[in-house]
Design a protein around this motif. Structure first.
Motif, PDB file in Angstrom:
ATOM      1  N   VAL A  19      93.006  23.025 -74.467  1.00 23.37           N
ATOM      2  CA  VAL A  19      94.615  22.325 -73.396  1.00 23.37           C
ATOM      3  C   VAL A  19      94.935  20.755 -74.110  1.00 23.37           C
ATOM      4  O   VAL A  19      95.884  21.112 -74.123  1.00 23.37           O
ATOM      5  CB  VAL A  19      93.574  21.468 -72.294  1.00 23.37           C
ATOM      6  N   ALA A  22      97.078  21.430 -76.619  1.00 22.18           N
ATOM      7  CA  ALA A  22      97.870  21.923 -77.697  1.00 22.18           C
ATOM      8  C   ALA A  22      98.947  21.667 -76.585  1.00 22.18           C
ATOM      9  O   ALA A  22     100.690  21.632 -76.797  1.00 22.18           O
ATOM     10  CB  ALA A  22      97.529  23.140 -76.085  1.00 22.18           C
ATOM     11  N   PHE A  23      98.973  20.261 -75.375  1.00 20.63           N
ATOM     12  CA  PHE A  23     100.166  19.603 -74.473  1.00 20.63           C
ATOM     13  C   PHE A  23     100.552  18.363 -75.832  1.00 20.63           C
ATOM     14  O   PHE A  23     101.421  17.863 -76.058  1.00 20.63           O
ATOM     15  CB  PHE A  23      98.867  18.864 -73.493  1.00 20.63           C
ATOM     16  N   GLU A  26     102.643  20.443 -79.023  1.00 23.07           N
ATOM     17  CA  GLU A  26     103.462  21.098 -78.327  1.00 23.07           C
ATOM     18  C   GLU A  26     105.154  20.529 -79.062  1.00 23.07           C
ATOM     19  O   GLU A  26     106.143  19.749 -78.987  1.00 23.07           O
ATOM     20  CB  GLU A  26     103.655  19.978 -76.756  1.00 23.07           C
TER      21      GLU A  26
ATOM     22  N   VAL B  27      97.273  28.569 -73.810  1.00 26.86           N
ATOM     23  CA  VAL B  27      97.785  27.307 -72.726  1.00 26.86           C
ATOM     24  C   VAL B  27      99.130  26.672 -73.815  1.00 26.86           C
ATOM     25  O   VAL B  27     100.172  26.787 -73.207  1.00 26.86           O
ATOM     26  CB  VAL B  27      96.975  25.649 -73.650  1.00 26.86           C
ATOM     27  N   SER B  28      99.332  27.165 -75.269  1.00 25.70           N
ATOM     28  CA  SER B  28     100.563  26.524 -76.284  1.00 25.70           C
ATOM     29  C   SER B  28     101.552  27.520 -75.116  1.00 25.70           C
ATOM     30  O   SER B  28     102.785  27.318 -75.413  1.00 25.70           O
ATOM     31  CB  SER B  28     100.429  26.397 -77.516  1.00 25.70           C
ATOM     32  N   ILE B  31     102.615  27.503 -71.518  1.00 27.12           N
ATOM     33  CA  ILE B  31     103.285  25.592 -71.723  1.00 27.12           C
ATOM     34  C   ILE B  31     104.996  27.096 -72.160  1.00 27.12           C
ATOM     35  O   ILE B  31     105.828  25.625 -71.637  1.00 27.12           O
ATOM     36  CB  ILE B  31     103.019  24.779 -72.529  1.00 27.12           C
ATOM     37  N   GLU B  32     105.383  27.057 -73.375  1.00 26.65           N
ATOM     38  CA  GLU B  32     106.476  27.917 -73.478  1.00 26.65           C
ATOM     39  C   GLU B  32     107.002  29.150 -73.531  1.00 26.65           C
ATOM     40  O   GLU B  32     107.160  29.407 -73.969  1.00 26.65           O
ATOM     41  CB  GLU B  32     106.882  27.007 -75.122  1.00 26.65           C
TER      42      GLU B  32
END
Lengths: 81, 149
Positions: A19, A22-23, A26, B27-28, B31-32
């Motif tokens: 997680v 992933a952030f 981005e 999750v990626s 998020i988008e």
């Protein structure tokens, strides 16, 4: 104790790491589109690689058809390095 | 250390790697979500199912990542991982017949990979899943046998 570590902490660590990654990684939303002309169906739109631009050695194609920057044969015929 | 011990550790390692991959990509994508859906709408074959896929794939990835940590469901989760990665790989190969200018609709930095690198990555994780199936099945059978004797 060791079993507990593997059963609980390891997956928790993996999930948290994923997680977090992933952030952290981005990516900028890339929304480059290109167009190609399909006889009988007109202009179609597809998303293309960032590499496709005005210059380059290789033509950017979709199913063997040249991609353009606009829905117009007069627009830039996209190419990539 | 016996083979069984090494296999057990490797199964845990493969579970860990697949969990990181699935949670990271899920999750990626989430998020988008808009971008992911927008890209899917412009991909060959899958465009009509873009909304379903944009929610379904991350959900499935998270479920599989969770199931990998329940001994009872681990083999099933490895099978699901293998099938999901296999479907992605087959789709990539089909898409490559159209064009190599199509961007990847995958999550995070993985979308920066070229198609060929992506196939290689998928195949590597498919091998992990396959070995996970073989070894976790063996372990589960041995444990079931021990419990009944």
């Amino acid at each position: 104790m060791k079993t507990k570590f593997f059963k609980l902490l390891l997956p928790a660590f993996a999930i948290l790491m994923a997680v977090g990654l992933a952030f952290a990684t981005e990516d900028e939303p890339v929304a480059q589109v290109a167009h190609y002309f399909l006889p009988g169906q007109g202009w179609q739109t597809v998303t293309v690689e960032d590499d496709c631009g005005a210059s380059g050695n290789e033509a950017c194609e979709y199913n063997g058809i040249q991609l353009y920057s606009e829905r117009d044969f007069g627009s830039i015929a996209l190419r990539k390095p | 250390m016996s083979n069984q011990g090494i296999h057990q550790k490797l199964v845990t390692l493969f579970s860990l790697l697949l969990t990181v991959l699935f949670v990271y990509t899920a999750v990626s994508k989430l998020i988008e979500l808009d971008t992911f859906q927008w890209r899917l709408e412009r991909m060959p074959y899958v465009a009509p199912y873009a909304t379903l896929i944009s929610w379904g794939v991350p959900f499935l990835e998270l479920v599989i990542a969770g199931l990998l940590w329940f001994r009872r469901y681990r083999t099933m989760a490895f099978y699901a991982s293998f099938i999901l990665l296999g479907l992605f790989t087959i789709y990539i190969i089909i898409v490559l017949r159209y064009s190599d200018s199509i961007p990847c609709s995958c999550g995070g930095v993985i979308s920066a990979l070229g198609w060929k690198d992506h196939i290689l990555l998928n195949i590597t994780f498919m091998v992990f899943a396959l070995l996970g199936i073989l070894w976790s099945k063996k372990q589960y059978n041995m444990q079931s046998h021990q419990n009944t004797t």
